[in-house]
Design an enzyme around this catalytic site. Structure first.
Site, PDB file in Angstrom:
ATOM      1  N   THR A   1       0.856  -1.182   0.000  1.00  0.00           N
ATOM      2  CA  THR A   1       0.000   0.000   0.000  1.00  0.00           C
ATOM      3  C   THR A   1       0.897   1.239   0.000  1.00  0.00           C
ATOM      4  OG1 THR A   1       0.011  -0.120   2.395  1.00  0.00           O
ATOM      5  CG2 THR A   1      -1.933  -0.977   1.293  1.00  0.00           C
ATOM      6  N   MET A   2       0.267   2.398   0.009  1.00  0.00           N
ATOM      7  CA  MET A   2       1.047   3.606   0.217  1.00  0.00           C
ATOM      8  C   MET A   2       1.629   3.542   1.635  1.00  0.00           C
ATOM      9  SD  MET A   2      -1.706   6.350  -1.246  1.00  0.00           S
ATOM     10  CE  MET A   2      -0.542   7.652  -1.536  1.00  0.00           C
TER      11      MET A   2
ATOM     12  N   CYS B   1       4.139   2.165   2.859  1.00  0.00           N
ATOM     13  CA  CYS B   1       4.749   0.932   3.372  1.00  0.00           C
ATOM     14  C   CYS B   1       6.237   0.902   3.077  1.00  0.00           C
ATOM     15  CB  CYS B   1       4.051  -0.307   2.814  1.00  0.00           C
ATOM     16  SG  CYS B   1       4.485  -0.644   1.118  1.00  0.00           S
ATOM     17  N   GLY B   2       6.768   2.001   2.560  1.00  0.00           N
ATOM     18  CA  GLY B   2       8.216   2.087   2.369  1.00  0.00           C
ATOM     19  C   GLY B   2       8.726   1.548   1.046  1.00  0.00           C
TER      20      GLY B   2
ATOM     21  N   SER C   1       9.335   3.050  -1.878  1.00  0.00           N
ATOM     22  CA  SER C   1      10.403   3.828  -2.521  1.00  0.00           C
ATOM     23  C   SER C   1      11.702   3.728  -1.736  1.00  0.00           C
ATOM     24  CB  SER C   1       9.963   5.289  -2.676  1.00  0.00           C
ATOM     25  OG  SER C   1       8.825   5.353  -3.516  1.00  0.00           O
TER      26      SER C   1
ATOM     27  N   GLU D   1       6.938   3.342  -8.723  1.00  0.00           N
ATOM     28  CA  GLU D   1       5.599   3.819  -9.119  1.00  0.00           C
ATOM     29  C   GLU D   1       5.094   3.038 -10.335  1.00  0.00           C
ATOM     30  OE1 GLU D   1       4.247   5.693  -7.029  1.00  0.00           O
ATOM     31  OE2 GLU D   1       5.778   6.946  -6.079  1.00  0.00           O
TER      32      GLU D   1
ATOM     33  N   GLN E   1       2.767   1.077 -10.761  1.00  0.00           N
ATOM     34  CA  GLN E   1       1.314   1.007 -10.985  1.00  0.00           C
ATOM     35  C   GLN E   1       0.873   1.976 -12.078  1.00  0.00           C
ATOM     36  OE1 GLN E   1       2.692   2.257  -8.209  1.00  0.00           O
ATOM     37  NE2 GLN E   1       1.823   4.257  -7.789  1.00  0.00           N
TER      38      GLN E   1
END
Ligand SMILES: [Zn+2]
Length: 230
Positions: free
Chosen positions: A10-11, A13-14, A16, A87, A89
């Protein structure tokens, strides 16, 4: 044997941060890679993490042919052992197919990082293609947490403080889009996603004098407190 690996989460969650770490680990072993990203929160041609680290990256535009981009550099004499694609997605299914071809025909490892589902809980087309084609899909183990303490598995979109479940699939957060309001994202557990219960809504509900006729378990905390032993 090169591999196409999709690291999903998910966003928050580290992802990057791990993408940067992956690049560091491989370059520390003398391998040479290219970093790609698309619509990073810090702007074009940069891969940034919430912990404050960042590095230069190649921006994946809608028109970019990743196969041509990588073959072109290799033909010009550049050594390429791996790609880090953040990114992911936001990449098109076609671009994901180009990544698979790079793995198979050039023997270049591709490490793709991305969110699987959008704010409606539907798969992004790029993530769907990655799940279909990847040699391995690895769910990131650093878990984002909902305000209630449960594992967050959804990305809710909040416009002007109100959670929405309809709209354009891709709207970058913390932006004011032509009168459409300020768009933010909040990670939630499935239960609170289904109940449209963001942290702000939960606070408002807990302050409300109304007493619910039945226990919705709306503000329940985890049965066990989170301790350091966990
Ligand atoms: Zn929750």
């Amino acid at each position: 044997m090169a591999e196409l690996v999709f690291f999903s989460g998910t966003m928050d969650c580290g992802k990057s941060t791990l993408a940067l770490q992956m690049d560091h680990n491989h370059s520390a072993r003398g391998r040479v890679g290219l970093i790609f990203t698309k619509m990073d929160r810090a702007g074009s041609n940069v891969l940034s993490s919430r912990l404050g680290l960042s590095t230069g990256a190649l921006e994946v535009s809608d028109e970019l042919d990743l196969w041509d981009a990588v073959v072109g550099r290799a033909t010009a004499g550049q050594r390429i052992d791996y790609l880090v694609c953040d990114e992911a997605q936001f990449y098109s299914p076609r671009q994901v197919e180009q990544l698979a071809r790079i793995v198979d025909e050039m023997d270049v490892d591709v490490f793709a990082f991305g969110i699987t589902a959008d704010f409606r809980t539907e798969l992004f087309p790029g993530s769907k293609r990655l799940i279909e084609l990847a040699d391995r899909v690895q769910v990131l183990q650093v878990e984002a947490l909902c305000w209630c303490g449960r594992r967050a598995t959804t990305n809710a979109r909040v416009v002007d403080g109100v959670m929405v479940v309809e709209g354009e699939q891709v709207v970058v957060g913390d932006t004011q889009t032509g009168g459409a309001g300020v768009v933010e994202y909040e990670v939630l557990c499935r239960r609170h996603y289904m109940r449209r219960m963001t942290a702000q809504a939960a606070r408002a509900a807990s302050l409300s004098p109304e007493v619910l006729p039945f226990d919705l378990d709306v503000c329940a905390l985890p049965a066990r407190p989170i301790t350091q032993a966990d």
